[in-house]
Design a protein around this motif. Sequence first.
Motif, PDB file in Angstrom:
ATOM      1  N   TYR A  42     -30.993 -27.857 -16.208  1.00  0.00           N
ATOM      2  CA  TYR A  42     -30.964 -29.125 -16.945  1.00  0.00           C
ATOM      3  C   TYR A  42     -31.309 -28.919 -18.421  1.00  0.00           C
ATOM      4  O   TYR A  42     -30.700 -29.534 -19.303  1.00  0.00           O
ATOM      5  N   ALA A  43     -32.285 -28.065 -18.699  1.00  0.00           N
ATOM      6  CA  ALA A  43     -32.715 -27.827 -20.084  1.00  0.00           C
ATOM      7  C   ALA A  43     -31.636 -27.144 -20.912  1.00  0.00           C
ATOM      8  O   ALA A  43     -31.721 -27.126 -22.146  1.00  0.00           O
ATOM      9  N   TRP A  44     -30.627 -26.587 -20.263  1.00  0.00           N
ATOM     10  CA  TRP A  44     -29.540 -25.912 -20.972  1.00  0.00           C
ATOM     11  C   TRP A  44     -28.867 -26.860 -21.957  1.00  0.00           C
ATOM     12  O   TRP A  44     -28.385 -26.437 -22.990  1.00  0.00           O
ATOM     13  N   TRP A  45     -28.803 -28.156 -21.623  1.00  0.00           N
ATOM     14  CA  TRP A  45     -28.213 -29.139 -22.532  1.00  0.00           C
ATOM     15  C   TRP A  45     -29.168 -29.452 -23.687  1.00  0.00           C
ATOM     16  O   TRP A  45     -28.810 -29.340 -24.845  1.00  0.00           O
ATOM     17  N   ASP A  46     -30.372 -29.905 -23.346  1.00  0.00           N
ATOM     18  CA  ASP A  46     -31.354 -30.284 -24.364  1.00  0.00           C
ATOM     19  C   ASP A  46     -32.727 -30.285 -23.697  1.00  0.00           C
ATOM     20  O   ASP A  46     -33.002 -31.120 -22.838  1.00  0.00           O
ATOM     21  N   TRP A  47     -33.587 -29.362 -24.099  1.00  0.00           N
ATOM     22  CA  TRP A  47     -34.881 -29.214 -23.437  1.00  0.00           C
ATOM     23  C   TRP A  47     -35.739 -30.459 -23.571  1.00  0.00           C
ATOM     24  O   TRP A  47     -36.611 -30.735 -22.739  1.00  0.00           O
TER      25      TRP A  47
END
Length: 472
Positions: A42-47
């Motif tokens: 999930y953090a790959w998009w925006d942490w």
Amino acid sequence: MLFNSLGFLIFLPTVFLLYWFVFKKSLLTQNIFILAVSYLFYAWWDWRFLLLLILSTLLDYAFGLLLASTRHKKLYFWLSVVNNLSILGFFKYYNFFADSASELLRQMGFQTNPYFLSIALPVGISFYTFHGMSYVFDIYNGKIKPIKNFIHYAVFVCFFPLLVAGPIERASHLLPQVEKKRIFSYGQAVEGMRLMLWGFFKKVVIADTLAADVNLIFNNYKEYNGSTLLLGAIYFSIQIYCDFSGYTDIALGAAKLFGFELLTNFRFPYFSRNIAEFWRRWHISLSSWFKDYLYIPLGGSKEGKWKAVRNTFIIFLVSGFWHGANWTFIFWGLIHALLFLPLLLSNKNRNYTGHIVAADKKIPGAQELLQMLLTFSLVTIAWIFFRSPNIYDAFDYIGGIGDSFFTVPAYYNQLVYVFIFLWLDWMQRRNERCVLEFKNKYVRRFVYFVFAMLIIFHFNFINRAEFIYFQF
């Protein structure tokens, strides 16, 4: 992280190997590892949005415990509802309400300068919010007991295959799997790989190929003749189905690789014989969510016909609004409510609840074929509103279909993709989980090879197309 990205093609096998060869020793290590990689996914998009996900998970976990340990159940239940809807409303609907209120005041003669949020919509917020709400609802209604282990609950909400676009899981279905140590199953893994191959084919080969023409036609619809506009609408119907059901197949397949079975989300909806059957086959996890947590609490159809009509309009309008902060989605929901209404009033909305079209035949009968064509046509008209930037453009688009209709359409070459997909879907319509299964091993391997080559050929390693439902 997108499923159709090089990063995911590295991420998934790496996680798979670590999960079964390093972290398989105990249930605790399995779940901690799955939660950690889900957060990474999930953090790959925006942490920064990962913090919102963790906060939402913590709050619903706490409300679940409070509901079971206090007399003030109703108070904490409504606090949980308000909390979830506030988070969802702030990030997803604030600008919509601000703009709509400003436009209303302008029409009344008042000039306003509303403040708009310049922030991206957190990916998957509608899905993980509904995960948490269903958990709290089921505890409040006495269907399940709250879980005390936060790691287990967090895996239920954040399991990476379903995190950003569903299916919307139920605690009673997924939590028992989370709380039980998984053992590798070769047969389950093979089924998962088949589903993923079929999902990637639908997304990369069919949906993304059609998307280029759909964008050209819808973005420049005034420049095309009626036959091209009709073809563009049909292309979008196939695109959105292959895009979303393709994601679901990849999600279900990936989950199987780790010993999980997720809820079915699609059962060949374009082979439906009326709108009611369509909604029992399209986005099933969302439709059943609204039925269980909105339609039935409002009284369902047991308190008289007119209340059933009222409740039907409510769930369709809310379902439309769930899809996005635009009047086009609300109007799309209204269209489906109006199409559903005659079936409800004539008590035909429960027809075809368990019968597969042409179950014992290779081709449908004339009546079934006409029913499917009519249902598909009505659904396709409604999709025009879903796809258009505003309601006025949607009506203009529909009006343009009648202009110069009997002419050769542009982009007709892509019809081959439509026919190939519909034929393959039809052949597999008896079981949405058993895809690409052939008794002859040579035929099976040949089909796998052809599908893999087509996916590689159409795979765009630079400009990857996001899944449509990521925006919801």
